[in-house]
Design an enzyme around this catalytic site. Structure first.
Site, mmCIF file in Angstrom:
data_model
loop_
_atom_site.group_PDB
_atom_site.id
_atom_site.type_symbol
_atom_site.label_atom_id
_atom_site.label_comp_id
_atom_site.label_asym_id
_atom_site.label_seq_id
_atom_site.Cartn_x
_atom_site.Cartn_y
_atom_site.Cartn_z
ATOM 1 N N ILE A 155 0.832 -1.210 0.000
ATOM 2 C CA ILE A 155 0.000 0.000 0.000
ATOM 3 C C ILE A 155 0.864 1.256 0.000
ATOM 4 C CG2 ILE A 155 -1.717 1.308 1.334
ATOM 5 C CD1 ILE A 155 -2.856 -1.411 2.228
ATOM 6 N N CYS A 233 -4.827 5.209 7.457
ATOM 7 C CA CYS A 233 -5.808 4.265 6.923
ATOM 8 C C CYS A 233 -5.270 2.846 7.040
ATOM 9 C CB CYS A 233 -6.120 4.595 5.464
ATOM 10 S SG CYS A 233 -6.929 6.181 5.210
ATOM 11 N N ALA A 234 -4.377 2.619 8.004
ATOM 12 C CA ALA A 234 -3.709 1.318 8.137
ATOM 13 C C ALA A 234 -4.259 0.522 9.308
ATOM 14 C CB ALA A 234 -2.201 1.529 8.284
ATOM 15 N N ARG A 235 -3.839 0.868 10.531
ATOM 16 C CA ARG A 235 -4.250 0.147 11.735
ATOM 17 C C ARG A 235 -4.503 1.160 12.846
ATOM 18 N NH1 ARG A 235 -3.113 -3.032 8.155
ATOM 19 N NH2 ARG A 235 -2.270 -5.152 8.325
ATOM 20 N N GLU A 264 -13.110 -0.249 17.979
ATOM 21 C CA GLU A 264 -14.147 -0.080 16.960
ATOM 22 C C GLU A 264 -15.341 -0.969 17.274
ATOM 23 O OE1 GLU A 264 -12.182 -0.954 13.260
ATOM 24 O OE2 GLU A 264 -10.997 0.897 13.286
ATOM 25 N N HIS A 282 -13.611 2.628 9.113
ATOM 26 C CA HIS A 282 -12.777 1.496 8.687
ATOM 27 C C HIS A 282 -13.240 0.999 7.313
ATOM 28 C CE1 HIS A 282 -10.057 -1.860 10.438
ATOM 29 N NE2 HIS A 282 -9.873 -1.746 9.129
ATOM 30 N N GLY A 284 -11.366 0.882 4.515
ATOM 31 C CA GLY A 284 -10.244 0.608 3.623
ATOM 32 C C GLY A 284 -10.542 -0.417 2.544
#
Length: 527
Positions: A155, A233-235, A264, A282, A284
């Site tokens: 990514i 936008c990863a973790r 979340e 979330h 993604g």
């Protein structure tokens, strides 16, 4: 013709279902809409099961699925899969790790543009409030801005290339890749994290592990430019959320684009109260194209595994104790741990991996090499690496392999040595197993040891002079770090210590130890 039964436990895109339904030798069972208790009766006949996050592949599930040969997690994560339970039963667990790559890349760019031009807020003012005030929405351009990309994997490198097309000045920080992987694409490369902190915009694309959790906190943000923009936008948890909140509120961070959170659903997260943040739930992987890819890849992988042809993106290596001698498993685990330890102690691009074995265990040298490769790459690649693709990923990085059988090795009936060569140097770790499953590291870079490969450890090499250990103990004590074990080996002119501690060690503590005059090298690892 005998058919293989594949049970779909959760909702996936219809294109994946169509593949299963139209495959002649597959008995396809759709069970996404039934109660999870009733599902246990359905999976008892399954050869392969396809799940998402709604189905827990736990002890109950695995005990019920008595014929299960493989489990496909249709997505990237696999937190809901009991990996150890699968391995003990010889069940291969797989995921679909790359199907959402483009979706995540484009969402990152969307957040970046939204932060620069404040699109969500301008949109709401006109559409919801019916107010036309152009003067409220003077944004900034991506053109000419400096972008720092943390993590240059699938990514991260695609984000960097897209940013280049906006004529941004792009630099990346990823100590686990050769610099040429970035520079050959026209992307700047740095080994100094402060270069990233000096950027106008910073985006992070790393796996979530002890090294990257809270990678950006108060200390790092203080070094950033006033008005910096942060994207994640990863973790969740790669940015410290308290630090993010405080600095968004103060204006030190001008805007943030966040798709992932520590907890979340994040409907009550305090970040949502701020006026200078763009947020998504979330998303993604939430594109139709991505969901279609996930479903079709999951279906195709399920068919291949049901037929016993291949196991793409396998996350575990099944251990069938009826076919593998019981003494092999702890050596395989030990080999992966030793490689993982080596990769943590020398965080630079790996050039080669070598595994040598003595005794009966040398008959399993190929498996040992696979586990060593997974361990070595896990630090940098995280979820991307598994037991099937490890060597392919390594070859992409230009890593060379070597293995050897040792005929004579005094003192141990079985011994495995992992040698990893990096851009910075060479690390050699040897280990053996006592009794049936007592794993021990017995040699570390030429020093004899007896260390259990487990816990939080400082690896410290120093000139062998009086008082040095006391100074190290003082630094740890001043930082409220308790020492649980201390192992010391001495050479001709230097000593090597493995210090086990109760708490994780932050980089600033390591820096304090490095400043001691006799310190030669200091590293930290967790197993």
């Amino acid at each position: 013709m005998s058919k293989h039964t594949i049970v779909v436990c959760d909702h996936i895109h219809e294109d994946g279902l169509n593949i299963l339904q139209n495959t002649e030798d597959i008995n396809y069972v759709y069970a996404a809409d039934i109660d999870k208790t009733a599902l246990l009766d359905v999976v008892k006949d399954a050869d392969v099961a396809i799940t998402r996050s709604s189905t827990d592949v736990d002890e109950k599930f695995l005990s019920a699925a008595v014929n299960l040969k493989a489990i496909i997690r249709a997505g990237v994560g696999y937190d809901n899969v009991d990996m150890e339970g699968c391995s003990k039963r010889g069940i291969i667990a797989m995921n679909v790790p790359t199907a959402n790559t483009i979706a995540a890349v484009e969402l990152t760019m969307a957040h970046m543009l939204s932060c620069m031009r404040k699109f969500p807020y301008a949109h709401n003012q006109l559409k919801q409030d019916r107010v036309w005030k152009r003067e409220d929405w003077y944004g900034n351009e991506l053109y000419g801005k400096k972008l720092g990309v943390i993590g240059f994997g699938n990514i991260g490198h695609r984000v960097a290339l897209r940013a280049k097309s906006f004529e941004m000045d792009v630099i990346t920080y990823d100590p686990y890749i050769p610099s040429t992987k970035a520079t050959d694409l026209g992307i700047g490369y740095t080994t100094d994290f402060n270069d990233i902190l000096d950027c106008d915009i910073i985006t992070i694309h790393t796996p979530k592990n002890p090294e990257t959790i809270n990678m950006i906190g108060e200390e790092e943000i203080a070094k950033m430019k006033d008005g910096v923009i942060l994207i994640n936008c990863a973790r969740g948890g790669l940015y410290n959320e308290d630090a993010l909140y405080n600095n968004l509120k103060s204006g030190k961070i001008a805007m943030a684009g966040i798709d992932v959170f520590i907890k979340e659903p994040a409907t009550d997260n305090k970040l949502l109260d701020l006026p200078n943040i763009t947020v998504t739930a979330h998303l993604g992987a939430n594109t139709r194209e991505s969901q279609r890819k996930i479903a079709t890849q999951a279906a195709e992988n399920a068919i291949e595994s049901a037929r016993g042809i291949a196991y793409p993106n396998a996350l575990n290596l099944p251990i069938d104790e009826s076919k593998i001698p019981s003494f092999v498993k702890p050596y395989i685990e030990l080999t992966q741990k030793m490689a993982f330890l080596s990769a943590q102690s020398d965080k630079s691009a790996i050039r080669s991996i070598s595994v040598c074995a003595h005794g009966e265990i040398k008959e399993y040298l190929e498996s040992l090499c696979t586990f060593a490769t997974v361990g070595a790459l896990s630090v940098s690649a995280g979820d991307e690496v598994n037991y099937v693709n490890a060597k392919f990923l390594a070859e992409e990085k230009g890593i060379k392999f070597d293995s050897c059988e040792i005929n004579h090795c005094s003192g141990y009936s079985n011994k495995v040595t992992v040698k990893i060569t990096t851009e910075k140097g060479v690390n050699t770790i040897s280990g053996t197993v006592f009794d049936e499953d007592v794993q021990r590291i017995v040699e570390l870079n030429g020093f004899d040891f007896d260390v259990e490969p487990k816990g939080k450890m400082i690896l410290l090499r120093n000139s062998d002079i009086p008082g040095f250990i006391g100074h190290v103990g003082q630094i740890l004590g001043d930082n409220n770090i308790n020492i649980s074990d201390f192992r010391l080996a001495r050479g001709k002119d230097s000593a090597l210590a493995v210090i086990l501690v109760d708490e994780s060690i932050k980089s600033d503590i390591l820096e304090q130890i490095k400043t001691l005059e006799a310190a030669i090298s200091v590293a930290y690892a967790e197993i």
